[in-house]
Design an enzyme around this catalytic site. Structure first.
Site, PDB file in Angstrom:
ATOM      1  N   SER A  62     -65.542 -22.743   6.233  1.00  0.00           N
ATOM      2  CA  SER A  62     -66.996 -22.903   6.209  1.00  0.00           C
ATOM      3  C   SER A  62     -67.710 -21.593   5.864  1.00  0.00           C
ATOM      4  CB  SER A  62     -67.480 -23.407   7.567  1.00  0.00           C
ATOM      5  OG  SER A  62     -66.840 -24.615   7.888  1.00  0.00           O
TER       6      SER A  62
HETATM    7  N1  SAM Z   1     -64.460 -24.800  10.259  1.00  0.00           N
HETATM    8  C1  SAM Z   1     -63.302 -24.854   9.426  1.00  0.00           C
HETATM    9  C2  SAM Z   1     -63.010 -23.509   8.833  1.00  0.00           C
HETATM   10  O1  SAM Z   1     -63.883 -22.621   8.879  1.00  0.00           O
HETATM   11  O2  SAM Z   1     -61.931 -23.365   8.275  1.00  0.00           O
HETATM   12  C3  SAM Z   1     -63.533 -25.790   8.280  1.00  0.00           C
HETATM   13  C4  SAM Z   1     -63.222 -27.171   8.592  1.00  0.00           C
HETATM   14  S1  SAM Z   1     -63.213 -28.214   7.164  1.00  0.00           S
HETATM   15  C5  SAM Z   1     -64.850 -28.135   6.598  1.00  0.00           C
HETATM   16  C6  SAM Z   1     -63.099 -29.796   7.980  1.00  0.00           C
HETATM   17  C7  SAM Z   1     -61.752 -30.101   8.566  1.00  0.00           C
HETATM   18  O3  SAM Z   1     -61.870 -31.295   9.341  1.00  0.00           O
HETATM   19  C8  SAM Z   1     -60.678 -30.361   7.539  1.00  0.00           C
HETATM   20  O4  SAM Z   1     -59.592 -29.518   7.767  1.00  0.00           O
HETATM   21  C9  SAM Z   1     -60.288 -31.836   7.778  1.00  0.00           C
HETATM   22  O5  SAM Z   1     -58.920 -32.107   7.558  1.00  0.00           O
HETATM   23  C10 SAM Z   1     -60.652 -31.997   9.245  1.00  0.00           C
HETATM   24  N2  SAM Z   1     -60.903 -33.362   9.699  1.00  0.00           N
HETATM   25  C11 SAM Z   1     -61.545 -34.380   9.063  1.00  0.00           C
HETATM   26  N3  SAM Z   1     -61.573 -35.469   9.847  1.00  0.00           N
HETATM   27  C12 SAM Z   1     -60.947 -35.154  11.008  1.00  0.00           C
HETATM   28  C13 SAM Z   1     -60.646 -35.882  12.206  1.00  0.00           C
HETATM   29  N4  SAM Z   1     -61.001 -37.158  12.391  1.00  0.00           N
HETATM   30  N5  SAM Z   1     -59.974 -35.229  13.184  1.00  0.00           N
HETATM   31  C14 SAM Z   1     -59.608 -33.935  13.043  1.00  0.00           C
HETATM   32  N6  SAM Z   1     -59.843 -33.203  11.921  1.00  0.00           N
HETATM   33  C15 SAM Z   1     -60.519 -33.806  10.923  1.00  0.00           C
END
Ligand code: SAM
Length: 217
Positions: A62
């Site tokens: 992010s």
């Molecule tokens: N904050 C993180 C970083 O700075 O690296 C970025 C996260 S990324 C925008 C969103 C993440 O949410 C992805 O890795 C995706 O695989 C995960 N994700 C999506 N749906 C999810 C769920 N139901 N449970 C857990 N993780 C999930």
């Protein structure tokens, strides 16, 4: 010697302080966590730029400002139990681990989860517990949480997360459309929910039971 100390200091001043982030603990944490250790190979030189960057499996680390504002909205004091849904690269997880007592983080994609765990343990964080699976259902065995942070865009707030939120606690979650959302802060006070909408944002879709049914897995 950390070659990225100066770019990180500039990031805090020009991207966070200049845009109104005032929580000194958040600013200190973001001045400390080495974002260049969380980006995909080849992107470390851009690690302190004002944008989301690729991590693995077409997911993103992010944008620093987004991490800062979401974390500031949680208003952590230092001893809280926090649940994070969407570990991703682990960058936001590290910032939370600097500011809370214990962090419980859930990632849907097993490879990302394993990579983030290795990375965060390698950086010496001992107050993070990891789970691979559907975080839209929360982690009931460890509830209640004082803070819950969702880092993927949701159609609405997953009810299990509301149930797992402690009295006085806060959920921060991007909600809205598949392609664009708004940050929503939900506080629980006296059993009532108080909703506050903040900035517009664009996150990858939340998967799982309370996510987008047609999202790519
Ligand atoms: N904050 C993180 C970083 O700075 O690296 C970025 C996260 S990324 C925008 C969103 C993440 O949410 C992805 O890795 C995706 O695989 C995960 N994700 C999506 N749906 C999810 C769920 N139901 N449970 C857990 N993780 C999930």
């Amino acid at each position: 010697m950390d070659d990225f100390l100066e770019p990180r200091r500039r990031m805090v001043e020009s991207q966070l302080v200049a845009r109104g982030i005032t929580d000194e603990r958040v600013l200190a944490a973001m001045g400390k966590v080495p974002r260049h250790r969380f980006t995909a190979p080849g992107y470390s030189d851009m690690a302190y730029s004002d944008m989301a960057l690729p991590s693995s499996e077409e997911q993103t680390v992010s944008q620093p400002y987004m991490v800062a504002i979401m974390t500031e909205l949680l208003a952590l004091k230092g001893d809280e139990r926090v649940l994070e849904v969407g570990t991703g690269s682990g960058y936001q997880t590290a910032v939370l681990a600097e500011l809370a007592g214990e962090v419980y983080t859930i990632e849907y994609r097993p490879n990302l989860a394993a990579e983030a765990k290795r990375r965060l343990e390698g950086l010496g964080y001992g107050n993070i517990r990891f789970m691979t699976g559907d975080g839209s259902r929360g982690w009931p065995e460890q509830a209640p949480y004082h803070g819950i942070l969702v880092t993927a865009g949701a159609p609405d707030v997953p009810p299990p997360l509301v149930e797992q939120l402690d009295e006085g606690g806060v959920i921060v979650i991007p909600v809205g459309q598949r392609q664009s959302q708004r940050l929503l802060k939900i506080g629980k006070r006296g059993g009532r929910l108080i909703r506050e909408y903040h900035i517009f944002c664009v996150f990858v879709p939340l998967l799982g039971d309370y996510g987008w049914p047609d999202a790519q897995k």
